[in-house]
Design an enzyme around this catalytic site. Structure first.
Site, PDB file in Angstrom:
ATOM      1  N   VAL A   1      -3.362  -0.592   4.460  1.00  0.00           N
ATOM      2  CA  VAL A   1      -4.523  -0.672   3.572  1.00  0.00           C
ATOM      3  C   VAL A   1      -5.758  -0.386   4.427  1.00  0.00           C
ATOM      4  O   VAL A   1      -5.682  -0.471   5.655  1.00  0.00           O
ATOM      5  CB  VAL A   1      -4.618  -2.067   2.893  1.00  0.00           C
TER       6      VAL A   1
ATOM      7  N   SER B   1       0.435   6.848  14.537  1.00  0.00           N
ATOM      8  CA  SER B   1      -0.241   8.141  14.598  1.00  0.00           C
ATOM      9  C   SER B   1       0.685   9.272  14.182  1.00  0.00           C
ATOM     10  O   SER B   1       1.886   9.223  14.431  1.00  0.00           O
ATOM     11  CB  SER B   1      -0.752   8.415  16.009  1.00  0.00           C
TER      12      SER B   1
ATOM     13  N   ARG C   1     -20.570  14.602  17.084  1.00  0.00           N
ATOM     14  CA  ARG C   1     -20.292  14.520  15.637  1.00  0.00           C
ATOM     15  C   ARG C   1     -21.565  14.034  14.946  1.00  0.00           C
ATOM     16  O   ARG C   1     -21.889  14.475  13.846  1.00  0.00           O
ATOM     17  CB  ARG C   1     -19.127  13.576  15.341  1.00  0.00           C
TER      18      ARG C   1
ATOM     19  N   HIS D   1      -6.358   6.044  21.826  1.00  0.00           N
ATOM     20  CA  HIS D   1      -5.710   7.299  21.408  1.00  0.00           C
ATOM     21  C   HIS D   1      -6.700   8.121  20.580  1.00  0.00           C
ATOM     22  O   HIS D   1      -6.887   9.326  20.790  1.00  0.00           O
ATOM     23  CB  HIS D   1      -4.453   6.977  20.587  1.00  0.00           C
ATOM     24  N   ASN D   2      -7.342   7.468  19.630  1.00  0.00           N
ATOM     25  CA  ASN D   2      -8.278   8.188  18.759  1.00  0.00           C
ATOM     26  C   ASN D   2      -9.511   8.664  19.518  1.00  0.00           C
ATOM     27  O   ASN D   2     -10.030   9.738  19.246  1.00  0.00           O
ATOM     28  CB  ASN D   2      -8.687   7.304  17.581  1.00  0.00           C
TER      29      ASN D   2
ATOM     30  N   ALA E   1      -8.934  -0.547   6.743  1.00  0.00           N
ATOM     31  CA  ALA E   1      -9.315  -1.579   7.719  1.00  0.00           C
ATOM     32  C   ALA E   1     -10.462  -2.419   7.154  1.00  0.00           C
ATOM     33  O   ALA E   1     -11.198  -1.985   6.273  1.00  0.00           O
ATOM     34  CB  ALA E   1      -9.747  -0.898   9.012  1.00  0.00           C
TER      35      ALA E   1
ATOM     36  N   LYS F   1      -4.180   2.278  20.137  1.00  0.00           N
ATOM     37  CA  LYS F   1      -4.422   3.284  19.081  1.00  0.00           C
ATOM     38  C   LYS F   1      -5.889   3.692  19.050  1.00  0.00           C
ATOM     39  O   LYS F   1      -6.228   4.862  18.849  1.00  0.00           O
ATOM     40  CB  LYS F   1      -3.973   2.751  17.715  1.00  0.00           C
TER      41      LYS F   1
ATOM     42  N   ARG G   1     -34.422  -0.379  42.434  1.00  0.00           N
ATOM     43  CA  ARG G   1     -34.284  -1.671  41.734  1.00  0.00           C
ATOM     44  C   ARG G   1     -34.817  -2.804  42.597  1.00  0.00           C
ATOM     45  O   ARG G   1     -35.466  -3.730  42.114  1.00  0.00           O
ATOM     46  CB  ARG G   1     -32.808  -1.926  41.385  1.00  0.00           C
TER      47      ARG G   1
ATOM     48  N   GLY H   1       2.112   5.196   3.382  1.00  0.00           N
ATOM     49  CA  GLY H   1       3.030   4.081   3.118  1.00  0.00           C
ATOM     50  C   GLY H   1       4.338   4.578   2.523  1.00  0.00           C
ATOM     51  O   GLY H   1       5.429   4.177   2.944  1.00  0.00           O
TER      52      GLY H   1
ATOM     53  N   LYS I   1     -14.451   8.137  11.019  1.00  0.00           N
ATOM     54  CA  LYS I   1     -14.220   6.847  10.365  1.00  0.00           C
ATOM     55  C   LYS I   1     -14.496   5.673  11.300  1.00  0.00           C
ATOM     56  O   LYS I   1     -14.319   4.535  10.908  1.00  0.00           O
ATOM     57  CB  LYS I   1     -12.784   6.776   9.846  1.00  0.00           C
TER      58      LYS I   1
ATOM     59  N   GLU J   1      -8.480  11.670  21.130  1.00  0.00           N
ATOM     60  CA  GLU J   1      -8.370  12.683  20.052  1.00  0.00           C
ATOM     61  C   GLU J   1      -9.748  13.304  19.773  1.00  0.00           C
ATOM     62  O   GLU J   1      -9.882  14.531  19.703  1.00  0.00           O
ATOM     63  CB  GLU J   1      -7.808  11.974  18.811  1.00  0.00           C
TER      64      GLU J   1
ATOM     65  N   GLY K   1       0.861  -1.196   0.000  1.00  0.00           N
ATOM     66  CA  GLY K   1       0.000   0.000   0.000  1.00  0.00           C
ATOM     67  C   GLY K   1       0.885   1.229   0.000  1.00  0.00           C
ATOM     68  O   GLY K   1       1.501   1.573   1.014  1.00  0.00           O
TER      69      GLY K   1
ATOM     70  N   GLY L   1      -0.304  11.273  11.130  1.00  0.00           N
ATOM     71  CA  GLY L   1      -0.652  11.722   9.792  1.00  0.00           C
ATOM     72  C   GLY L   1       0.518  11.613   8.820  1.00  0.00           C
ATOM     73  O   GLY L   1       1.512  10.924   9.095  1.00  0.00           O
TER      74      GLY L   1
HETATM   75  C1  6PG Z   1      -3.745   9.618  13.828  1.00  0.00           C
HETATM   76  C2  6PG Z   1      -5.190   9.858  13.474  1.00  0.00           C
HETATM   77  C3  6PG Z   1      -5.567   9.059  12.266  1.00  0.00           C
HETATM   78  C4  6PG Z   1      -6.810   9.552  11.566  1.00  0.00           C
HETATM   79  C5  6PG Z   1      -8.075   9.275  12.290  1.00  0.00           C
HETATM   80  C6  6PG Z   1      -9.150  10.289  12.020  1.00  0.00           C
HETATM   81  O1  6PG Z   1      -3.532   9.227  14.964  1.00  0.00           O
HETATM   82  O2  6PG Z   1      -2.877   9.872  13.003  1.00  0.00           O
HETATM   83  O3  6PG Z   1      -6.000   9.486  14.535  1.00  0.00           O
HETATM   84  O4  6PG Z   1      -5.618   7.727  12.653  1.00  0.00           O
HETATM   85  O5  6PG Z   1      -6.669  10.881  11.237  1.00  0.00           O
HETATM   86  O6  6PG Z   1      -8.519   8.037  11.836  1.00  0.00           O
HETATM   87  O7  6PG Z   1     -10.321   9.748  12.471  1.00  0.00           O
HETATM   88  P1  6PG Z   1     -11.749  10.226  12.046  1.00  0.00           P
HETATM   89  O8  6PG Z   1     -11.779  10.275  10.539  1.00  0.00           O
HETATM   90  O9  6PG Z   1     -12.651   9.178  12.600  1.00  0.00           O
HETATM   91  O10 6PG Z   1     -11.930  11.574  12.662  1.00  0.00           O
END
Ligand code: 6PG
Length: 470
Positions: free
Chosen positions: A76, A130, A289, A187-188, A78, A184, A447, A16, A262, A191, A11, A132
């Site tokens: 690639v 992580s 969101r 982490h997200n 998920a 991870k 309860r 990549g 995502k 985020e 990929g 970008g």
């Molecule tokens: C990272 C980001 C990366 C991605 C996310 C965005 O750590 O580099 O988290 O994994 O930008 O998947 O997630 P959403 O599209 O769900 O906001």
């Protein structure tokens, strides 16, 4: 064909390619495969036709030219594409080879793949990456899990290419099984939560104080020079300066207020429910969101309800400072929620996630990097088995010193009709978590009253049932 390459990538999208170029910068020879010949060619061009960088268009060509045991990473999408790549690799590779999934895969898929490949004596490593595109090129934060033997094969390369903080690499072994992808995912989730908080503070300053983008830029830039210093604050400051190529207006004002996702934030929330752990700000961030997507309904509702924002009357600079302090505490509370989830997951799934290493490798390279993580690192160094960082005395003192600002900002938001649902959830979390006697005794009474569900007592062991109102 000679087996000369140290590392293979499946990929060759930007991530990549950038990771391979990063490896090549550190003197590793790398080969990448992509069916798209333009991408394979771009890899070689972007390397300046470095002899240690090669792009190929068949999987077999790549596999044959790798040193053994082979180290092959996939970047690639998920889901099914990962299973498809594994199936196409299987006839070509040998026992002892290492396959790495560097995408944002769901951790239960990773567990299934580990088991499947274990039977074939292939190592499978679920690895979070992580940072970008830039991170991949110049130093990401990397979260590998799985079996320790595979980690040993990968350690030298990953340590070389990862971001560095105080000369320490932002990569470490994250624990057994699917721990890499689990870390991870959390982490997200964090985020999502921090991004929600920042957007709410933006809303407060923009709508409550009527600040222009230029002023917002200056405020976030100043915050980024102090204890709020972090990647997300830094890019937020930049965003306020960006002009739109089409209209010449500030770009942020031209972007529709519907946030995409995502799925990793949603997985974090779902999994927290399964684990019985409370991460309300991550839940709220996912949920908001979702609300954001219903633009047309929101517009209709805004006409039905008198929710028009009024101006915040607190002295401007005082309120800006309170917002900064509130954002600091609220951000800290998001990390606390995510880290407590990792603690619980590690116990539940026996993955031995080393929390002190988690915060250590999040200090650089990743999207949630911030100077605050240094304080968590210190907290875990004095107690590596903290179920929640809020139980650390220094962290508690830090929160106490700014919690009043968090309350004041919320009061101002409520009084002036500004939605700060994420920020409120952080205070709610803090208040509930630090309550010795919650009113949940009443829930237990209810309860037991309607369903004979029994309750425990404050004065003796055991389960009790009362014939209420008999
Ligand atoms: C990272 C980001 C990366 C991605 C996310 C965005 O750590 O580099 O988290 O994994 O930008 O998947 O997630 P959403 O599209 O769900 O906001």
């Amino acid at each position: 064909m000679s087996s000369k390459f140290d590392f293979g990538m499946i990929g060759l999208g930007v991530m990549g390619r950038n990771l391979l170029l990063n490896m090549a910068d550190h003197q590793f020879s790398v080969i990448g495969f992509d069916k798209d010949e333009n991408k394979a060619a771009s890899l070689e061009q972007e390397s300046g036709n470095n002899q240690n960088v090669k792009g190929v268009v068949t999987l077999n060509e790549m596999v044959q030219q790798l040193k053994t045991p082979r180290r092959i990473m996939m970047l690639v999408p998920a889901g099914k594409p990962v299973d498809d790549v594994i199936e196409s690799l299987l006839p070509l590779i040998n026992e002892g080879d290492v396959i790495i999934d560097g995408g944002n895969s769901f951790f239960e898929d990773t567990l299934r793949r580990i088991k499947y490949l274990e039977e074939k004596k292939i190592h499978f490593v679920g690895m979070g990456v992580s940072g970008g595109e830039k991170g991949a090129r110049f130093g990401p934060s990397i979260m590998p899990g799985g079996d320790v033997e595979a980690w040993k094969h990968l350690q030298p390369i990953l340590e070389a290419v990862s971001a560095k903080v105080n000369n320490e690499p932002c990569v470490a072994y994250m624990g057994k099984g699917a721990a890499g992808h689990f870390v991870k995912m959390v982490h997200n989730g964090i985020e999502y939560a921090i991004m929600q908080l920042i957007s709410e503070v933006y809303g407060l300053l923009k709508n409550g104080l009527q600040l222009a983008n230029e002023e917002l830029h200056t405020i976030f830039k100043t915050w980024n020079e102090g204890e709020l210093q972090s990647f997300l604050i830094e890019i937020t400051a930049d965003i306020f300066k960006q002009k739109d190529d089409i209209t010449g207006n500030d770009l942020v004002d031209m972007i529709l207020d519907k946030a995409g996702s995502k799925g990793t934030g949603k997985w974090t929330s779902q999994e927290a429910m399964n684990l019985g752990i409370s991460i309300p700000t991550i839940d709220i961030a996912v949920s908001l969101r979702s609300i954001s997507a219903y633009k047309e309904e929101r517009v209709a509702a805004s006409e039905l309800y008198d929710g028009s924002t009024t101006n915040i009357t607190t002295d401007k600079q005082t309120f800006i400072n309170q917002c900064g302090d509130a954002l600091f505490v609220a951000t800290l509370l998001c990390y606390a929620q995510g880290l407590s989830m990792l603690y619980k997951a590690s116990e539940e799934y026996k993955t031995e996630i080393p929390l002190s290493n988690v915060v250590k490798i999040w200090r650089g390279g990743c999207i949630i990097r911030s100077t605050l993580l240094e304080k968590f690192y210190e907290a875990y160094q004095s107690n590596n088995n903290l179920p929640n960082i809020l139980l650390d005395k220094n962290i508690a003192a830090l929160i106490q010193s700014k919690a009043t600002s968090l309350r004041k900002v919320i009061i101002a938001a409520v009084e002036n009709n500004i939605a700060v649902t994420g920020i409120m959830s952080t205070l709610g979390y803090l208040d509930a978590y630090s309550t010795a006697n919650m009113p949940t005794n009443l829930i237990q009474a209810q309860r037991d009253y309607f369903g004979a569900h029994t309750y425990q007592r404050t004065d003796k062991e055991g389960s009790f049932h009362t014939k209420w109102n008999d």
